[in-house]
Enzyme design. Structure first.
Site, mmCIF file in Angstrom:
data_model
loop_
_atom_site.group_PDB
_atom_site.id
_atom_site.type_symbol
_atom_site.label_atom_id
_atom_site.label_comp_id
_atom_site.label_asym_id
_atom_site.label_seq_id
_atom_site.Cartn_x
_atom_site.Cartn_y
_atom_site.Cartn_z
ATOM 1 N N GLU B 45 0.867 -1.172 0.000
ATOM 2 C CA GLU B 45 0.000 0.000 0.000
ATOM 3 C C GLU B 45 0.910 1.230 0.000
ATOM 4 O O GLU B 45 1.646 1.455 0.959
ATOM 5 C CB GLU B 45 -0.819 -0.058 1.286
ATOM 6 C CG GLU B 45 -2.115 0.678 1.277
ATOM 7 C CD GLU B 45 -2.741 0.676 2.679
ATOM 8 O OE1 GLU B 45 -3.000 1.761 3.190
ATOM 9 O OE2 GLU B 45 -2.952 -0.419 3.255
ATOM 10 N N ASP B 56 -5.034 9.764 10.356
ATOM 11 C CA ASP B 56 -3.744 9.208 10.745
ATOM 12 C C ASP B 56 -3.246 9.731 12.081
ATOM 13 O O ASP B 56 -3.433 10.902 12.421
ATOM 14 C CB ASP B 56 -2.701 9.503 9.663
ATOM 15 C CG ASP B 56 -2.883 8.603 8.456
ATOM 16 O OD1 ASP B 56 -2.830 7.366 8.640
ATOM 17 O OD2 ASP B 56 -3.115 9.117 7.346
#
Lengths: 395, 256
Positions: B45, B56
């Site tokens: 990824e 995040d």
């Protein structure tokens, strides 16, 4: 009536958030609809608007200012006289009551100028809710009186040190907190930005500004105003004033963005005038970004306008031509600030000082019988340090 | 069957590795990707850094910030992916937020992905409600668009994602942002089971998966694990990539 079911104002709005938050947004939307249909909720909101916030705020005819300029008649909607000193309290009260009704025990909020942080902390103290306010470290430095007010009302201030250390970064951090604590936490968002249903909910709680102003101007002058003028950062005080006049097609709307050091310098916060369509903080709207889709750093002397995005309803108003948007620089805002101090003995916050500057220009070219309502969205106590330094004054 | 779905086989547990393109720099990204494939990752990824990564935690915020400081643009990420896909045979997916993709132009971005050898897209701020346009374009280009499910997802949402996610479904292990954790939530098994009842798609669990023990626990219930922040930390700690390789090998072993 916009937004539509998906939370869109034309092509702007929507819900661009992590999956974790999607059910919380639905829950909020349902709870809001139920509260709106509940007479007891409305009664409590109206009662606290009157007795706690001090509404209705006056619509004051600024005769000295109008005379000095020698043009149209300028009316100030005195949101600076609301409890805590700005319009932010209207939405904080509404959402605070809503959070309590939803059984949420923990409130998080972001703040730029600190006025929303103060409003959220104040309402949480009154309603007995835990409150955490995220604030960029740069904003904490330049709006320190508000940091102390937030702490004094029992809330925790969490400094945000990422990015430009201002409002955008505080919202990022608030969203991260919400993703992590969504079960017991309500995110008390302070402007008409963010994912649906926030732009709608915040607008509707702030619409009390325009509803009152409309009644007041009709009672005092027997007619509607010619212009409404307000500053636009995220856009809650302006939408609050504009929205109830939406169908009064002869009433012109002017939104004033922060021109910072000038639109040609890149150091400004004029998303509507210089941005393009993008997605930030859960909503699609005009946005200041670079050629690679990264969000640009912004600047304004007014921390409450220092934001790269803008509420989706403003983007819709811009494209449809319902409102006109212009920019006023830092230096011009300081001129507006001084002008109101000198003529009326009213110290405005730096955010509405942008609108005051533009109104002075606008009024000069209009006949006396024309009426302009400007939203004086907050008082300037928080800005004394910035202003005295900028003007080279000794206190 | 897409490149991504063909990785999932009965009895085999898939290891998906996230890295931020351009962290610590583009050249390093090329060797990191090769090291990941060699050490047993099944899908890589590649994160296109975004200025405001609101799903995040601090580790990936920091790596994204540094990558942007290095001048890592979406185009640079496409070029890097093209280089990587020449050298490694595992499927590649892009992970990025919606704004850089929107800015690039949805159609042009998807076309460029195919040219660069990208097999799928993961966009954490795009749910099925807002995904219709990108979904149609990715379908046309045979790119998989992976949607997320979270412990807070309702039964209705699980059904919708099960129908519309392509490649696999990304299950967020916990209510929170990315980042290493000491423990995974107790409710994880129940959550995966709830999704399994409504979906025939491969289920991969990410967010907080930081140790071989975590991987083992996930492997018992899901079809794959996604690890990211821990890898970024190891890249930061040891530029020779020796720690990264041995960690990935231990994760692979835990899954076998």
């Amino acid at each position: 009536m916009l937004p539509d079911k998906r939370g869109y104002f034309g092509e702007y709005g929507g819900k661009f958030v992590p999956e974790t938050l999607m059910s919380a947004l639905s829950e909020l939307e349902t709870a809001y609809a139920e509260a709106m249909a509940d007479d007891d909720f409305q009664k409590e909101f109206n009662h606290l608007c009157r007795d706690y916030i001090g509404r209705p705020t006056p619509l004051y005819c600024a005769q000295q200012l109008s005379d000095k300029i020698g043009g149209a008649t300028i009316l100030l909607k005195r949101e600076d006289l609301a409890h805590t000193g700005a319009h932010k309290i209207n939405n904080a009260l509404g959402q605070g009551l809503l959070a309590k009704r939803m059984g949420k025990t923990r409130i998080i909020a972001e703040t730029g100028a600190g006025q929303h942080g103060v409003a959220a902390a104040t309402i949480c103290a009154m309603l007995g809710l835990e409150c955490i306010v995220y604030m960029g470290s740069e904003d904490m430095r330049r709006q320190s009186p508000n940091v102390n007010r937030i702490k004094l009302t029992g809330a925790e201030v969490r400094p945000v040190t990422s990015g430009s250390c201002t409002l955008k970064d505080a919202i990022n951090e608030a969203i991260r907190d919400w993703v992590s604590n969504v079960q017991n936490t309500h995110y008390l968002l302070g402007s008409v930005v963010g994912p649906h249903p926030y732009p709608m909910i915040v607008r509707n709680f702030q619409a009390i500004i325009g509803q009152e102003a409309r009644e007041q101007v009709l009672a005092d002058y027997g007619r509607l105003p010619d212009y409404l003028v307000a500053c636009v950062g995220g856009g809650s005080n302006s939408i609050g004033l504009f929205h109830p006049f939406y169908n009064d097609k002869n009433v012109k709307f002017i939104g004033v963005e922060a021109g910072g050091l000038g639109l040609e310098t890149n150091k400004h916060s004029a998303a509507l005038l210089t941005g393009k369509t993008g997605v930030l903080h859960g909503t699609k709207s005009y946005l200041m970004e670079n050629e690679h889709g990264q969000i640009r750093e912004t600047h304004s002397i007014a921390p409450g306008l220092d934001y790269p995005g803008v509420g989706p309803e403003h983007s819709y108003y811009k494209d449809s031509g319902r409102a006109t948007y212009i920019a006023v620089t830092d230096v011009q805002a300081l001129e507006g600030f001084k002008l109101l101090c000198d003529t009326e003995g009213i110290i405005p916050a730096l955010e509405p000082a942008h609108a005051i500057y533009h109104v002075a220009k606008l009024a000069a070219g209009l006949p006396q019988e024309q009426l302009i309502i400007v939203n004086l969205s907050g008082r300037g106590d928080k800005d004394l340090e910035i202003v005295t330094r900028a003007l080279g004054m000794e206190l | 069957m897409s490149q991504i779905t063909s990785v999932f086989k009965p009895g085999y547990k898939v290891l998906i590795a996230y890295i931020t393109v351009g962290y610590p720099d583009i050249k390093a990204t090329l060797s990191i990707a090769a090291a990941l494939a060699e050490s047993g990752c099944d899908i890589i990824e590649l994160g296109i850094p975004f200025s405001d990564p609101l799903a995040d935690g601090v580790t990936i915020q920091k790596s994204s910030y540094q990558a942007l400081q290095q001048g890592t643009t979406p185009q640079a990420c496409l070029d890097t992916a093209a280089e990587i896909s020449k050298k490694v045979s595992v499927p590649l997916v892009f992970m990025t937020y919606y704004n850089p993709v929107l800015n690039f132009g949805l159609e042009l971005f998807c076309q460029s992905c195919i040219t660069a050898g990208i097999n799928g897209l993961i966009v954490p701020d795009l749910t099925p409600e807002e995904g219709a346009e990108l979904e149609a374009i990715t379908r046309k280009h045979d790119l998989d668009l992976v949607y997320f499910l979270a412990p807070t997802s309702t039964e209705e949402r699980i059904a919708a994602v099960a129908e519309r996610s392509r490649g696999f479904i990304y299950l967020v292990s916990l209510t929170g942002v990315t980042g290493t954790r000491d423990t995974l939530p107790l409710e994880l098994e129940g959550f995966v089971k709830r999704v399994r009842q409504k979906s025939k798609q491969p289920l991969c669990v990410g967010f907080g998966v930081s140790t071989p023990e975590h991987a083992k626990r996930v492997a018992a219930i899901a079809d794959g694990v996604i690890v990211g922040s821990r890898l970024i930390q190891l890249i930061e700690e040891d530029a020779t990539l020796a720690s990264l390789k041995s960690f990935v090998a231990s994760m692979r072993e835990a899954l076998n």
